[in-house]
Design an enzyme around this catalytic site. Structure first.
Site, PDB file in Angstrom:
ATOM      1  CG  HIS A  92       8.535 -10.584  33.519  1.00 46.85           C
ATOM      2  ND1 HIS A  92       8.145 -11.632  32.722  1.00 46.85           N
ATOM      3  CD2 HIS A  92       7.616  -9.601  33.308  1.00 46.85           C
ATOM      4  CE1 HIS A  92       7.038 -11.315  32.069  1.00 46.85           C
ATOM      5  NE2 HIS A  92       6.706 -10.075  32.392  1.00 46.85           N
ATOM      6  CB  CYS A  93      12.759 -13.635  30.805  1.00 43.36           C
ATOM      7  SG  CYS A  93      13.830 -14.430  32.030  1.00 43.36           S
TER       8      CYS A  93
END
Length: 372
Positions: A92-93
């Site tokens: 994820h970011c």
């Protein structure tokens, strides 16, 4: 193959190694507990890419991103293999955008089973705030400084009770001396994340023991919904003799650096008073730690009694503890909690019981025979 999953699916399903590809600065500010950081960009690189996106557009930013990361991809894959040797990984970011998509693409190409977290860390923060706002059933362990609340919480945990240790999560003992000259507090955001993670493994339908705290624990602030639950919970007020409290605190603080103790004491001169501060500092310098403890307890005990006035008296249960044994006091506490629960059920017409010993507002003592 790249699969998408929600934050709820990530946190409630089978454990998967989590990789956060945001910058080190973003990660340090706050992250999912247990996640590992493989930053796609450095802190400075992210600023440059963001500026390019705003000034030149998406395509220019993507090309710059590939230029900046071109020689890094082998290293990214090696790091991911160290984190997830079984080659199953979640990525994820911040919002589930280009950074996590690029990392997911590279890991998928190498042969990883990749799960791309929808909404990224932003959605995770929404999950945290929802978790902290749930109607948790908090049983609050109170008492003047030195009453052994933390030790009793540890015993409750060992006894199979549900416990949240706020001071451990905040890395602070809750007073001006609270860092113990060695503890480093998390950021506010990380404190909230860690608290939500702890709560997420507990049963919301059962009682959770927690220590009485002010809204601020050092620099960490309890979120308002959770703080309100804590203030509204039944307070079990441990009443431990002064000599036991002084002895416990002298043992805990007596080994600390004297200059640290002096600096902390002088910071509360306005609350402690100039004469009391002078006496306390002299006691520290002369290695009379019990005298120093007694001096500052005058202030902390007064502050605790003042705090009790802001609570509903009917929701305070006094627990007389003649000993400082955490096991014995835990048993007295549990017996008082059971008596209170029985009394409450009786008052509601859902259960019957003889007597009202230990009802809210009363002081409870449990004879030794109760434990034989």
């Amino acid at each position: 193959m790249i699969r998408r999953l929600t934050i709820d699916e990530l946190l409630t399903g089978s454990p998967i190694p989590i990789v956060d590809v945001r910058t080190p600065a973003e990660f340090d500010h706050g992250h999912i507990p247990g996640a590992k950081n493989i930053p796609l960009f450095s802190n400075d690189e992210r600023v440059v890419v963001g500026t390019t996106y705003k000034q030149q557009g998406r395509e220019a930013a993507i090309l710059l991103g590939f230029d900046l990361t071109g020689s890094k991809w082998s290293g990214f894959i090696h790091q991911a293999l160290g984190i997830a040797p079984a080659k199953k990984i979640a990525v994820h970011c911040w919002r589930g955008g280009m950074r996590s998509a690029a990392m997911a693409w590279a890991l998928d190409l190498y042969g990883f089973e990749v799960f791309l977290v929808q909404g990224g860390y932003k959605h995770y923060r929404h999950w945290v705030l929802r978790k902290l706002a749930q109607p948790w059933q908090l049983a609050v362990v109170g008492g003047m400084t030195g009453s052994g609340k933390t030790r009793i919480l540890a015993r409750l945990d060992q006894n199979g009770e549900q416990v949240v240790d706020l001071e451990d999560l905040a890395q602070h003992q809750g007073s001006t001396y609270g860092t113990l000259n060695r503890l480093v507090q998390p950021t506010q955001e990380q404190f909230e994340n860690d608290l939500a993670a702890r709560l997420s493994v507990l049963d919301a339908g059962r009682r959770i023991w927690i220590e009485d705290e002010s809204q601020s624990i050092g620099k960490c602030i309890l979120p308002k919904p959770f703080w309100t639950r804590l203030r509204d919970g039944i307070l079990f007020d441990l009443q431990v003799p002064l000599q036991h409290r002084v002895a416990a605190l002298a043992e805990e603080y007596g080994t600390l650096d004297r200059e640290f103790l002096i600096d902390c004491t002088e910071r509360i001169v306005k609350r402690l008073g100039p004469e009391q501060t002078k006496y306390a500092v002299a006691a520290i310098r002369e290695d009379r730690i019990p005298d120093f403890i007694r001096q500052v307890l005058g202030y902390y005990d007064k502050a605790y009694r003042k705090g009790l006035k802001y609570r509903e008296p009917s929701r305070i249960i006094g627990i007389a503890c003649d000993d400082d044994d955490p096991v014995l006091n835990m048993k007295i506490l549990l017996a008082a909690a059971q008596t209170n629960a029985t009394s409450a059920a009786s008052a509601a017409g859902t259960a019957g019981t003889a007597g009202t010993t230990g009802a809210a507002g009363a002081t409870t003592t449990i004879p030794d025979i109760a434990w034989k």
